[in-house]
Design a protein around this motif. Structure first.
Motif, PDB file in Angstrom:
ATOM      1  N   GLU A  64     -35.720 -84.380 -12.783  1.00 14.05           N
ATOM      2  CA  GLU A  64     -36.949 -84.015 -13.482  1.00 14.05           C
ATOM      3  C   GLU A  64     -36.877 -82.579 -13.998  1.00 14.05           C
ATOM      4  O   GLU A  64     -37.371 -82.271 -15.087  1.00 14.05           O
ATOM      5  CB  GLU A  64     -38.165 -84.200 -12.565  1.00 14.05           C
ATOM      6  N   GLU A  65     -36.238 -81.696 -13.198  1.00 11.56           N
ATOM      7  CA  GLU A  65     -36.068 -80.311 -13.645  1.00 11.56           C
ATOM      8  C   GLU A  65     -35.160 -80.239 -14.875  1.00 11.56           C
ATOM      9  O   GLU A  65     -35.378 -79.424 -15.771  1.00 11.56           O
ATOM     10  CB  GLU A  65     -35.490 -79.447 -12.521  1.00 11.56           C
ATOM     11  N   SER A  66     -34.147 -81.103 -14.901  1.00 11.08           N
ATOM     12  CA  SER A  66     -33.249 -81.113 -16.061  1.00 11.08           C
ATOM     13  C   SER A  66     -33.984 -81.589 -17.313  1.00 11.08           C
ATOM     14  O   SER A  66     -33.739 -81.091 -18.412  1.00 11.08           O
ATOM     15  CB  SER A  66     -32.028 -82.002 -15.795  1.00 11.08           C
ATOM     16  N   LEU A  91     -28.335 -78.873 -12.775  1.00 11.70           N
ATOM     17  CA  LEU A  91     -29.482 -79.517 -12.134  1.00 11.70           C
ATOM     18  C   LEU A  91     -29.197 -80.974 -11.799  1.00 11.70           C
ATOM     19  O   LEU A  91     -29.585 -81.472 -10.738  1.00 11.70           O
ATOM     20  CB  LEU A  91     -30.705 -79.418 -13.064  1.00 11.70           C
ATOM     21  N   CYS A  92     -28.515 -81.656 -12.712  1.00 13.66           N
ATOM     22  CA  CYS A  92     -28.172 -83.066 -12.470  1.00 13.66           C
ATOM     23  C   CYS A  92     -27.250 -83.206 -11.260  1.00 13.66           C
ATOM     24  O   CYS A  92     -27.383 -84.140 -10.468  1.00 13.66           O
ATOM     25  CB  CYS A  92     -27.517 -83.673 -13.712  1.00 13.66           C
ATOM     26  N   LYS A  98     -31.555 -82.902  -9.307  1.00 18.57           N
ATOM     27  CA  LYS A  98     -32.857 -82.429  -9.787  1.00 18.57           C
ATOM     28  C   LYS A  98     -33.064 -82.932 -11.223  1.00 18.57           C
ATOM     29  O   LYS A  98     -33.030 -82.162 -12.184  1.00 18.57           O
ATOM     30  CB  LYS A  98     -32.922 -80.908  -9.728  1.00 18.57           C
ATOM     31  N   ARG A 100     -27.251 -81.468  -8.656  1.00 19.10           N
ATOM     32  CA  ARG A 100     -28.067 -81.306  -7.456  1.00 19.10           C
ATOM     33  C   ARG A 100     -29.076 -82.440  -7.295  1.00 19.10           C
ATOM     34  O   ARG A 100     -29.851 -82.452  -6.355  1.00 19.10           O
ATOM     35  CB  ARG A 100     -28.812 -79.982  -7.519  1.00 19.10           C
TER      36      ARG A 100
END
Length: 681
Positions: free
Chosen positions: A489-491, A482-483, A487, A485
């Motif tokens: 907050e998702e991580s 996720l990081c 993303k 990409r």
């Protein structure tokens, strides 16, 4: 000051403390509920010594902990008042009261109180607690504190029953925290007091000094003090001899050990074999392996792994495989370490296009290759259709295990053959082999590395559906993907899910997240994650702070980075060298040479070795900013410090001076380059 010895404390009757009218006026009931408004110290003492016997130490502590009166009075207590309290109450109450104040109220105890508690812990033989307690004291005081602490022990605690234990623990903890000079200071004082260090302390110091000549003196001193060396002692000493390339001395010492002890030590042979393998002396290591049988010893799994690793590193993979097969024949099943060693060996040999040559030879010489043989070969040949070896295994009627499949999947993932790896995950069930967390996480990690985040989460859901709960590594893989990409907050949401399931993250996971937020220039979130680590008792380490300092220097605010740096120094946090060099480079790039020079001197004074690379980094940046006078100051400082320049740094300075028209300085550097044999450009 504590004048009573522990023996005297035990002989004093309880009425000695309760005969005062101020104590007797307080009822037992009041002692555990509320307190009358008179002398605070007397009230706390009475709380402990006037309570009925049925009240446990835990109950007494809890009544204090929950008392509004006590919480109000604690901030106003002086360290000397605490000394008075813990001196007069029972040993167990004193220990628990001390740590209640320290851990829950953040009370700053005096050194007298700390050593008083240390003696009580030693008296009760609570050695693990004593070690942790002394480590806190020593880490707070820092390097160079031994003379002060020794003086305190000499003045205030002479004659205590447990004094010799505290002295020994002090030396041991200094050694374990890499403050060797302080440990030696303590040992000198112990010698004057005729206190003999324990074998534990000697072993720790031997380990720290094993690469120096002093290891000889300490081993001799150990024997002179009448201590019996342990197998670990012999192992450390032999390791030291190997590290100093004293091959003959090491072998002779091993022979002496085998003459003196009733049973020769496998650990000693393993230590020597490991040392010789590190030096590339594989022949001597093999001789020692054979010598073990002569002394009636049976090599263990570690013995085999040492030789297999040494042979792999030296390129003798064929012989390493023979040892691995022999290991299994001797009833020692290879472990994960063995597989990893051989896997690396195959990859090394694979770069020389020799994998199939070894594979074919092994299959020819092994009349009936077993599961181990095939698993190793599959591991080595994953990047060059391994499928043939797998099919050969099935033809022989040997059922593959989860290790076989995981090895195959891992190799295919490294070869970026992800479709094949995914297929083998499905094929495992056809052979009644259930995929494990390792099977799924290996492929998920490979998908993340190539940016296939959707496939990663598809596998994640499949894994959970099959009843396999994700572990810390699995969550780390997801967060890493996720990081990548962006993303973030998702991580963080993944982190929250992990915490919600009771899986504790580690420093590595938090450090990775903090680094991502630093690169995104979101320092508010980075510091929030740092605060969360502290709250969860996940102690930030040098990597954490280096990430924050580097991130602030590169992407954020240099002033904030410097504040963090100096705050950590004030807390006696041992910063790594890279924290200094990062700030030095940032200040040079900014043009603040004065700060860079101060930091450079601090780095040297802290004990870090200053290298040519450190000087080159500063001089290059100063030259780029045309700060040539400052660049020459660093250049002269380097020469005075006895560090010889190289062609590159001389050329940079010479060219910069030439461009700026500094004729005299240019000529001086020109002469210096000729002296060092460099060709001026």
């Amino acid at each position: 000051m504590f004048r009573l010895t522990t023996r005297q404390r035990r002989l004093l009757p309880l009425r000695f403390f309760t005969s005062s009218p101020s104590f007797c006026s307080i009822s037992s009931a009041a002692a555990v509920t509320d307190f009358p408004q008179n002398d605070v110290v007397s009230q706390i003492i009475c709380h402990f010594i006037s309570s009925p016997p049925r009240y446990s130490h835990k109950l007494l502590l809890n009544s204090l902990r929950n008392s509004n009166w006590f919480r109000k009075e604690v901030p106003d207590l002086e360290p000397s008042e605490i000394e008075s309290i813990i001196e007069k109450i029972s040993s167990q109450s004193a220990i628990e009261f001390f740590f209640l104040l320290q851990n829950e109220f953040g009370f700053k105890h005096s050194q007298n109180s700390r050593f008083f508690i240390a003696h009580l812990l030693a008296e009760k033989r609570r050695y693990r607690a004593l070690f942790c307690h002394m480590r806190v004291v020593i880490e707070e005081q820092g390097s160079g504190s031994a003379p002060l602490l020794c003086e305190l022990l000499l003045k205030s605690f002479m004659g205590w029953d447990s004094n010799h234990v505290v002295w020994d623990m002090l030396a041991f903890v200094y050694s374990r925290t890499d403050m060797v000079h302080d440990a030696l200071v303590v040992l000198t004082n112990m010698k004057d007091l005729n206190i003999r260090p324990s074998i534990m302390t000697y072993n720790s110091l031997l380990h720290n000094l094993r690469e120096t000549d002093r290891v000889w003196d300490f081993y001799s001193e150990l024997e002179d003090n009448g201590l019996q060396p342990t197998d670990y002692t012999y192992s450390i000493f032999l390791d030291g001899l190997c590290r100093q390339s004293l091959v003959l001395e090491a072998i002779n010492f091993l022979r002496e050990i085998n003459k003196e002890v009733a049973e020769p030590c496998v650990v000693c042979f393993n230590t020597l074999m490991s040392g010789f393998c590190r030096k590339g002396l594989i022949g001597i290591a093999k001789s020692l392996f054979c010598m073990m049988f002569k002394y009636g010893l049976t090599p263990d799994r570690y013995s085999y792994n040492i030789l297999i690793h040494g042979l792999c590193v030296s390129g003798s993979l064929e012989e390493a495989l023979a040892f691995a097969v022999d290991m299994e024949k001797c009833g020692l099943h290879p472990d994960q370490v063995t597989y990893n060693i051989l896997s690396k060996g195959f990859r090394l040999l694979g770069t020389m296009n020799g994998v199939w040559m070894v594979s074919e030879k092994m299959l020819l010489t092994e009349a009936d290759p077993g599961l181990l043989t095939y698993t190793i070969l599959i591991c080595g040949n994953c990047q060059t259709d391994a499928v043939g070896l797998y099919e050969s295994l099935l033809e022989k009627g040997i059922p593959p295990t989860v290790v076989t499949f995981n090895t195959l999947i891992n190799g295919l993932c490294k070869a970026r053959k992800l479709a094949q790896a995914r297929k083998w995950l499905d094929d495992m069930k056809m052979h009644n082999v259930e995929p494990t967390i390792v099977s799924y996480t290996t492929i998920m990690n490979a998908f993340c590395e190539v940016g296939k985040l959707e496939d990663t989460f598809e596998l994640f859901e499949e894994m959970k559906k099959n009843g396999i709960e994700p572990n810390q590594v699995t969550y780390t893989v997801l967060m890493k993907g996720l990081c990548k990409r962006g993303k973030l907050e998702e991580s963080v949401a993944i982190l929250r899910d992990m915490l919600g399931k009771g899986i504790s993250p580690d420093q590595t996971l938090y450090n990775a997240l903090i680094q991502c937020f630093c690169k995104a220039r979101d320092f508010k979130r980075a510091f929030q994650l740092h605060a969360e680590m502290v709250q969860l008792n996940i102690k930030p380490n040098v990597v954490t702070y280096n990430i924050l300092i580097n991130g602030l220097c590169v992407y954020g605010d240099l002033i904030v980075a410097e504040k963090l740096f100096y705050d950590l120094q004030c807390q006696n946090f041992k910063l790594p060298k890279v924290a200094f060099t990062t700030l030095i480079k940032a200040n040079c790039a900014k043009g603040d040479v004065e700060k860079a020079m101060v930091l450079f001197h601090q780095m040297a004074e802290t004990g870090f070795e200053i290298s040519l690379k450190d000087y080159s980094a500063v001089i290059n940046r100063l030259c780029k900013r045309s700060l040539l006078n400052d660049a020459m100051d660093f250049f002269r400082m380097m020469l005075v410090g006895g560090i010889a320049p190289d062609q590159q740094i001389c050329s940079v300075i010479h060219y910069s001076l030439h461009q700026a028209g500094f004729v005299i300085a240019e000529f001086q550097v020109y002469v210096l380059m000729i002296k060092f044999g460099f060709a001026p450009g």
